[in-house]
Design an enzyme around this catalytic site. Structure first.
Site, mmCIF file in Angstrom:
data_model
loop_
_atom_site.group_PDB
_atom_site.id
_atom_site.type_symbol
_atom_site.label_atom_id
_atom_site.label_comp_id
_atom_site.label_asym_id
_atom_site.label_seq_id
_atom_site.Cartn_x
_atom_site.Cartn_y
_atom_site.Cartn_z
ATOM 1 N N CYS A 1 -5.163 6.213 -3.620
ATOM 2 C CA CYS A 1 -4.456 4.936 -3.653
ATOM 3 C C CYS A 1 -3.067 5.227 -4.178
ATOM 4 O O CYS A 1 -2.915 5.663 -5.331
ATOM 5 C CB CYS A 1 -5.175 3.929 -4.541
ATOM 6 S SG CYS A 1 -4.274 2.370 -4.760
ATOM 7 N N CYS B 1 0.870 -1.178 0.000
ATOM 8 C CA CYS B 1 0.000 0.000 0.000
ATOM 9 C C CYS B 1 0.902 1.221 0.000
ATOM 10 O O CYS B 1 1.643 1.449 0.965
ATOM 11 C CB CYS B 1 -0.911 0.000 1.223
ATOM 12 S SG CYS B 1 -1.996 1.449 1.298
#
Length: 293
Positions: free
Chosen positions: A231, A88
């Site tokens: 993101c 991530c």
């Protein structure tokens, strides 16, 4: 048996996480407990959970230490639905901030912090915007799966990009199309990937390049979390895909606008191939204690 979870809420351009320190690897939340903590009405709320654990105390950390023995800490990241994820990009910057602010590591200007992830070891440094992470070598997965999203009238081809986790990037015609897409519904791909995929919808600015920097807008549906305000790996994938479509002469530095803010993406050569880096803010919002059944 229930536990009292001492946690910190953190966010990077609106991508938010629940973080907790468990250096010895003694607290393993179940998928149901992760879903409960990440629930925005009945829990703390977040796009995912990050456990700060020493690499030596986690099976997945053995590969990280074998890759780089400096990767003392492992980012044990779980999506809001209780499924694990390889990496991530926003989360690892927030994780670095968490480790530093809690005195678990020291990171001087110019130093590099190696962090283990399921997608491999990633190097993090401080920069003017917050933190920069080298996402490593990226891969063009190719293929053009057809992507359907609610309120988009026509299915569009997606470009497969892997930056430690899988993405399908879809180019849209204009801002109106981007704004109209309803990403509360999971985009449908044909063929459908076996393990799910992150899907980015992208619109270039006009002009695309200003002062040598490419500029795009992006929205994303993250597997396991739904639509998020940002993101990090998706921003990198979107910039890489846009550079690919733009062809020769396209820049290696990009400004990616997401609903939660702005991220920087840069492509650069290394001995083992081209890497891509991500930079942006990382903030810790509040601390608390939550009873988890």
């Amino acid at each position: 048996m229930g536990i009292d979870l001492n946690f910190t809420k953190g966010q990077g351009t609106g991508n938010d996480f629940v973080l907790f320190a468990d250096p010895e690897g003694q607290v393993e939340l179940t998928p149901a407990q992760i879903r409960a903590v990440c629930d925005r009405r009945f829990g703390v709320g977040g796009d995912g959970i990050i456990r700060a654990v020493k690499s030596r105390n986690l099976d997945a950390g053995a590969a990280a230490l074998a890759e780089d023995d400096a990767a003392e800490w492992f980012m044990d990241y779980w999506n809001a639905d209780g499924t694990p994820s390889e990496m991530c990009g926003n989360g690892i910057r927030v994780y670095a901030r968490f480790l530093i602010d809690n005195g678990l590591v020291a990171l001087a200007d110019g130093d590099t912090l190696a962090i283990g992830t399921r997608g491999g070891v990633r190097d993090v440094q401080r920069n003017l915007t917050g933190f920069q992470v080298d996402l490593g070598r990226w891969k063009l997965e190719g293929g053009e799966p057809l992507v359907r999203a609610k309120n988009l009238q026509v299915a569009r081809p997606g470009l497969g990009i892997n930056v430690g986790n899988p993405h399908a990037v879809v180019a849209l015609a204009d801002d109106d199309e981007l704004d109209s897409a309803d990403l509360t519904f999971i985009p449908q791909l044909d063929p459908e990937p076996d393990d799910g995929i992150n899907v980015e919808f992208v619109v270039p600015h006009d002009p695309l390049v200003v002062d040598g920097v490419g500029r795009i807008r992006m929205r994303v549906h993250e597997r396991g979390s739904g639509e998020t305000l940002s993101c990090g790996t998706g921003a990198a994938a979107a910039a890489l895909a846009t550079r690919h479509w733009a062809g020769a002469g396209a820049p290696n530095q990009w400004r990616v606008e997401v609903p939660g803010g702005v991220l920087g993406v840069r492509m650069f050569p290394t001995e083992d191939g081209e890497h891509v880096s991500l930079s942006g803010p990382a903030d810790l919002v509040f601390d608390g204690v939550l009873g988890v059944a």
